[in-house]
Design an enzyme around this catalytic site. Structure first.
Site, short mmCIF file in Angstrom:
data_model
loop_
_atom_site.label_atom_id
_atom_site.label_comp_id
_atom_site.label_asym_id
_atom_site.label_seq_id
_atom_site.Cartn_x
_atom_site.Cartn_y
_atom_site.Cartn_z
N ASP A 127 -6.97 4.02 -4.50
CA ASP A 127 -7.50 3.91 -3.14
C ASP A 127 -8.18 5.26 -2.87
O ASP A 127 -8.57 5.94 -3.83
CB ASP A 127 -6.36 3.58 -2.16
N LYS B 189 0.86 -1.20 0.00
CA LYS B 189 0.00 0.00 0.00
C LYS B 189 0.88 1.23 0.00
O LYS B 189 2.01 1.19 0.52
CB LYS B 189 -0.85 0.02 1.28
N1 GLU Z 1 -7.36 0.03 -2.75
C1 GLU Z 1 -8.15 -1.16 -2.93
C2 GLU Z 1 -8.13 -1.98 -1.66
O1 GLU Z 1 -7.92 -1.49 -0.58
C3 GLU Z 1 -7.79 -1.92 -4.17
C4 GLU Z 1 -6.37 -2.44 -4.24
C5 GLU Z 1 -5.99 -3.03 -5.60
O2 GLU Z 1 -6.82 -3.09 -6.49
O3 GLU Z 1 -4.83 -3.43 -5.70
O4 GLU Z 1 -8.41 -3.15 -1.67
#
Ligand code: GLU
Length: 417
Positions: free
Chosen positions: A145, A105
């Protein structure tokens, strides 16, 4: 409300699950700590020629099951602890739905509303330049996100491809269709929230068409979840965003509210509602289903004693503190955990990545069918473990399933060097 460190929440959730899993203490330590965290200061030229600096992070938490995977958020609350926690949740989310990824992340600490589009583009490209050595189609794959979307992903892809002198659309997911994005990706997070709510009603033998629903947060996850849950026949009686909540006991027109928010920037002021409430009032409303779809720590132990919903579906990451979980379990409120409920986003990211690698696109129908298959299978894994083991709640059941998957991958890989 007491400050709760989201990284400590993640560690507590993992310790709770570890009590039901055969894991050595040293291995548990490894599963509770990120492998690597980039902390960087971006220096970016503003429209007026001045230079501004921004704190930015990328945490690569665990890569035992595949490349690191997870979004990038732009928010004033971004911190090292938050990014670490969010990257850890991604590990267990990808394992819960059994897609071949680890977890990562990233985030930049800023309020994007304070900057022009051109400034956001330069900030994004500066971050992409810092990320370039760490990311890659087989290494670490960012995605949208909070406060990021197709536009930012297209810029990251373009920056990476330009610097690497290649074409590699699968280096990032959540792109616009013209840049290699997948059909169904934008709706995917809200769609999995809808699917788990539908499955939970079936599991508890209840009729969704009699249900009332409140949704906290009306961004991409919350607004799509609200639309799709109301398509199932439930009444979405209240929704909110940072401006406050709106309520109509007969059910809101969720699509009209979304359009109103797109035009005005907030849900409050929408004239199809009977009253306006605070976010706190929404979270403690007497509804069947509560969908927290905003940020971490929306419900702490104090507030949890006043929650009147029967089922909570976590569209946000980490919206409940561990203490809130305990209170809710004692009160028999079932929580469908974030690592399953919102896993639709990363699942369709996985489909996007597969399509990018094959240079081939799927129809939206195929995307939605494959998504439904993975989410319902994970829901069944959760309920099977919940029934077979004496775990306190759905969250621990899902973590037990996911942790066992991470552990077997780690076990088979062995320790290097
Ligand atoms: N940000 C989204 C999550 O928290 C998607 C992450 C992604 O698609 O890699 O799951």
């Amino acid at each position: 409300m007491a400050e709760v460190n989201p990284f400590e929440s993640l560690q507590e959730q993992l310790s709770d699950a570890a009590a039901y899993v055969d894991v050595e203490p040293g291995m548990l330590d490894r599963l509770q700590s990120p492998e690597r965290v980039l902390e960087t200061t971006l220096s970016v030229e503003m429209d007026d020629g001045s230079i501004e600096t921004f704190e930015a992070y990328r945490s690569q938490f665990n890569g035992d099951r595949g490349p690191y995977k997870g979004g990038i958020r732009y928010h004033p609350q971004v911190s090292r602890a938050e990014v670490k926690a969010l990257s850890g949740w991604m590990v267990y989310k990808c394992a819960a739905v059994n897609i071949p990824y680890g977890g990562g992340k990233g985030g930049i600490k800023l309020d994007p509303r304070q900057y022009s589009d051109a400034e956001i583009e330069r900030i994004t490209r500066a971050f992409a330049t810092e990320l370039r050595p760490l990311i890659g189609v087989d290494k670490d794959i960012p995605a949208p996100d909070v406060n990021t979307g197709q536009r930012e992903m297209n810029w990251i892809k373009d920056t990476y491809e330009t610097l690497e002198d290649t074409t590699e659309p699968g280096v990032v997911t959540g792109k616009a269709p013209e840049s290699g994005g997948s059909a169904g990706r934008v709706e995917a997070t809200g769609r999995s929230v809808m699917l788990v709510v539908r499955e939970a009603f079936e599991y508890f033998d209840r009729d969704i068409t009699d249900a009332t629903v409140a949704v906290q947060g009306y961004g991409n996850a919350g607004s799509v979840a609200a639309n799709l849950i109301s398509d199932l026949g439930a009444d979405v009686v209240a929704v909110s965003d940072s401006s406050g909540a709106i309520h109509d006991p007969d059910g809101l027109d969720t699509q009209a509210v979304k359009e109103f928010k797109r035009e005005t920037g907030s849900v409050t002021g929408y004239d199809g509602a009977t009253e306006e409430l605070s976010n706190q009032e929404l979270l403690t409303m007497d509804v069947d289903v509560l969908v927290p779809a905003a940020l971490e720590n929306a419900i702490d132990a104090d507030l949890a004693t006043d929650v009147r919903a029967d089922i909570i579906a976590e569209a946000a990451n980490g919206p409940l503190t561990p203490d809130a979980d305990e209170v809710l379990a004692d009160r028999n409120v079932h929580v469908i955990p974030d690592i399953l409920a919102n896993a639709g986003g990363v699942t369709v990211s996985y489909f996007e990545w597969v399509q990018n690698r094959q240079r081939f696109s799927w129809t939206e129908q195929r995307v939605n069918e494959e998504l439904e298959r993975l989410i319902t299978a994970a829901f069944d894994d959760l309920t099977e473990t919940y029934e077979a083991r004496d775990v306190p709640n759905f969250r621990t059941a899902m973590y037990v399933v996911a942790m066992n998957r991470v552990l077997s991958a780690a076990d088979e890989a062995g320790v290097f060097p």
